[in-house]
Design a protein around this motif. Structure first.
Motif, PDB file in Angstrom:
ATOM      1  N   LEU A 328      54.364  43.277  42.755  1.00  0.00           N
ATOM      2  CA  LEU A 328      53.351  44.116  43.386  1.00  0.00           C
ATOM      3  C   LEU A 328      52.504  43.292  44.348  1.00  0.00           C
ATOM      4  O   LEU A 328      52.078  42.186  44.027  1.00  0.00           O
ATOM      5  CB  LEU A 328      52.450  44.735  42.312  1.00  0.00           C
ATOM      6  CG  LEU A 328      51.302  45.625  42.824  1.00  0.00           C
ATOM      7  CD1 LEU A 328      51.851  46.859  43.532  1.00  0.00           C
ATOM      8  CD2 LEU A 328      50.384  46.022  41.663  1.00  0.00           C
ATOM      9  N   HIS A 329      52.253  43.851  45.517  1.00  0.00           N
ATOM     10  CA  HIS A 329      51.418  43.218  46.535  1.00  0.00           C
ATOM     11  C   HIS A 329      50.258  44.158  46.857  1.00  0.00           C
ATOM     12  O   HIS A 329      50.486  45.319  47.199  1.00  0.00           O
ATOM     13  CB  HIS A 329      52.211  42.936  47.811  1.00  0.00           C
ATOM     14  CG  HIS A 329      53.499  42.215  47.572  1.00  0.00           C
ATOM     15  ND1 HIS A 329      53.595  40.840  47.573  1.00  0.00           N
ATOM     16  CD2 HIS A 329      54.746  42.685  47.321  1.00  0.00           C
ATOM     17  CE1 HIS A 329      54.857  40.493  47.336  1.00  0.00           C
ATOM     18  NE2 HIS A 329      55.569  41.588  47.175  1.00  0.00           N
ATOM     19  N   VAL A 330      49.036  43.666  46.773  1.00  0.00           N
ATOM     20  CA  VAL A 330      47.860  44.472  47.098  1.00  0.00           C
ATOM     21  C   VAL A 330      46.997  43.695  48.089  1.00  0.00           C
ATOM     22  O   VAL A 330      46.414  42.670  47.728  1.00  0.00           O
ATOM     23  CB  VAL A 330      47.033  44.818  45.850  1.00  0.00           C
ATOM     24  CG1 VAL A 330      45.906  45.779  46.227  1.00  0.00           C
ATOM     25  CG2 VAL A 330      47.917  45.422  44.759  1.00  0.00           C
ATOM     26  N   PRO A 331      46.907  44.134  49.340  1.00  0.00           N
ATOM     27  CA  PRO A 331      46.034  43.448  50.302  1.00  0.00           C
ATOM     28  C   PRO A 331      44.584  43.508  49.842  1.00  0.00           C
ATOM     29  O   PRO A 331      44.220  44.333  48.996  1.00  0.00           O
ATOM     30  CB  PRO A 331      46.237  44.263  51.592  1.00  0.00           C
ATOM     31  CG  PRO A 331      47.552  44.960  51.415  1.00  0.00           C
ATOM     32  CD  PRO A 331      47.645  45.256  49.950  1.00  0.00           C
ATOM     33  N   PRO A 332      43.724  42.655  50.392  1.00  0.00           N
ATOM     34  CA  PRO A 332      42.291  42.749  50.086  1.00  0.00           C
ATOM     35  C   PRO A 332      41.788  44.171  50.353  1.00  0.00           C
ATOM     36  O   PRO A 332      42.295  44.855  51.248  1.00  0.00           O
ATOM     37  CB  PRO A 332      41.661  41.754  51.061  1.00  0.00           C
ATOM     38  CG  PRO A 332      42.757  40.773  51.361  1.00  0.00           C
ATOM     39  CD  PRO A 332      44.020  41.560  51.335  1.00  0.00           C
ATOM     40  N   LEU A 333      40.816  44.613  49.585  1.00  0.00           N
ATOM     41  CA  LEU A 333      40.372  46.005  49.677  1.00  0.00           C
ATOM     42  C   LEU A 333      39.917  46.371  51.086  1.00  0.00           C
ATOM     43  O   LEU A 333      40.093  47.510  51.519  1.00  0.00           O
ATOM     44  CB  LEU A 333      39.240  46.253  48.676  1.00  0.00           C
ATOM     45  CG  LEU A 333      39.643  46.168  47.196  1.00  0.00           C
ATOM     46  CD1 LEU A 333      38.472  46.549  46.312  1.00  0.00           C
ATOM     47  CD2 LEU A 333      40.851  47.051  46.909  1.00  0.00           C
TER      48      LEU A 333
END
Length: 375
Positions: A328-333
């Protein structure tokens, strides 16, 4: 138009790209150099919509008009560049609110004509994926943010006030496939409507997420839309909505639940309802997204969109991806919500792939399909 010749050569490194985003209520201007983020400047008109309980398109459009020039000036100042230094301009041409898109597109066209810089009209949804290619923006194990190339088997789960989709990305510049989407409300819309039912105000997402921490998610069992066998089918014979979502029935179920407590003269257990509602949303989103990944051999998943800020969605997506062997990859909010940096990032990828500019003859398209990366 005087387009700098070096910008459109395949393999061009480090193009300096200005990105403009105005699809909803954020006026975003971002500047990237290749895959390096120089600035991400956003002006939001959210406060102007609070008393209406949702985004009013006309108010959003007028706010874009007021905010664009100051936001542009601030972005150029923060990046330490002048308009003359820019190699190309990228702008969201769809999907989004028609009037809001028009403001950004007209501003981008005016800048392109005035400066002689090439103009790229790009897809808002694909830009949410492109932002993961900015250095350090990928999150997860290994990240997308190497600046070099996307993982071979990449999917994207985009969850926001206007969109809930699962995509397969074979090429960020010319091969994006929609695997599933919502057939009615987006998840963010459902949050806003339920928050209104519970008296929590707008925007609903943060309020429900905060309150749900104090509630019992198992106190009430709300429906998970489109999960019945007739919609799901099987891997061999998929049903008509195997990877799709529906949240309108869930919203109605919450409304009926509140009415029943009130009819009995009982206090409405707002925290429990918020927790149970949130669990129903994130349960069905993550289960269908992971199913789509497994059945389409997707090994890396990027989570984007404003609802990616939801703590329970991030938690459950992480758990289920890990259990399924999906990275899973989540960019900065700040890069998950609508912004100009994601537009510039995708524009940069198009330039480095040698794809030519759009010119100024295109029109914004509020229902631009995700398969159209650039116009």
């Amino acid at each position: 138009m005087n387009h700098p010749g070096h910008v459109n050569q395949p393999g061009t490194v480090q193009p300096l790209v200005l990105g403009i985003e105005s699809s909803c209520d954020e006026t975003g201007v971002g500047i990237v150099r290749g895959t390096t983020l120089l600035t991400n400047t956003v002006s939001s008109s959210m406060d102007e919509h609070v008393r209406f309980g949702g985004v009013i398109p006309e108010i959003a459009s007028r706010a874009h008009l007021d905010a664009f020039v100051p936001t542009l000036q601030e972005a150029l100042h923060e990046a330490g560049v002048a308009l003359d230094d820019i190699d190309a301009i990228a702008v969201t041409s769809g999907p989004g609110l028609a009037g809001a898109l028009m403001v950004g597109v007209c501003a981008a066209k005016a800048l392109s004509v005035a400066t002689g810089k090439p103009l790229y009209a790009i897809n808002h949804l694909v830009a949410h994926v492109g932002v993961g290619l900015l250095d350090g923006a990928g999150g997860g194990t290994g990240g997308l943010g190497s600046g070099a190339r996307l993982p071979e088997n990449l999917g994207a789960l985009l969850v926001s006030g206007g969109h809930t989709e699962i995509l397969r990305i074979r090429s960020i510049t010319d091969d994006v496939e929609m695997l599933g989407s919502t057939i009615d409300d987006a998840a963010g819309e459902a949050y806003d409507k339920v928050a209104r039912l519970l008296g929590l105000g707008y925007p609903g997402g943060p309020a429900i997420d905060k309150l749900a921490k104090h509630g019992n998610a198992k106190a009430i069992r709300f429906p998970r839309g489109l999960t019945q066998p007739k919609y799901m089918g099987t891997a061999e014979e998929p049903g008509p909505h195997r990877y799709d979502w529906s949240f309108s029935g869930l919203k109605t179920a919450v409304a009926r639940c509140v009415e029943q407590f009130e009819a009995r003269g009982e206090d409405v257990p707002v925290a429990d309802i918020a927790a149970a509602f949130q669990e129903a949303v994130v349960d069905v989103i993550t289960s269908k997204a992971v199913l789509a990944c497994k059945e389409n051999r997707i090994t890396d998943l990027l989570l984007g969109g404003g609802v990616a800020a939801n703590s329970r969605l991030r938690e459950l997506t992480g758990q289920r991806c890990a259990a399924a062997g999906i990275t899973l990859h989540v960019p900065p909010l700040s890069l998950c919500t609508d912004n100009g940096a994601m537009v510039a990032a995708l524009g940069s990828q198009l330039i480095m792939a040698g794809i030519g500019p759009s010119g100024v003859a295109f029109a914004p398209d509020s229902s631009l399909p995700v398969t159209t990366v650039s116009v």
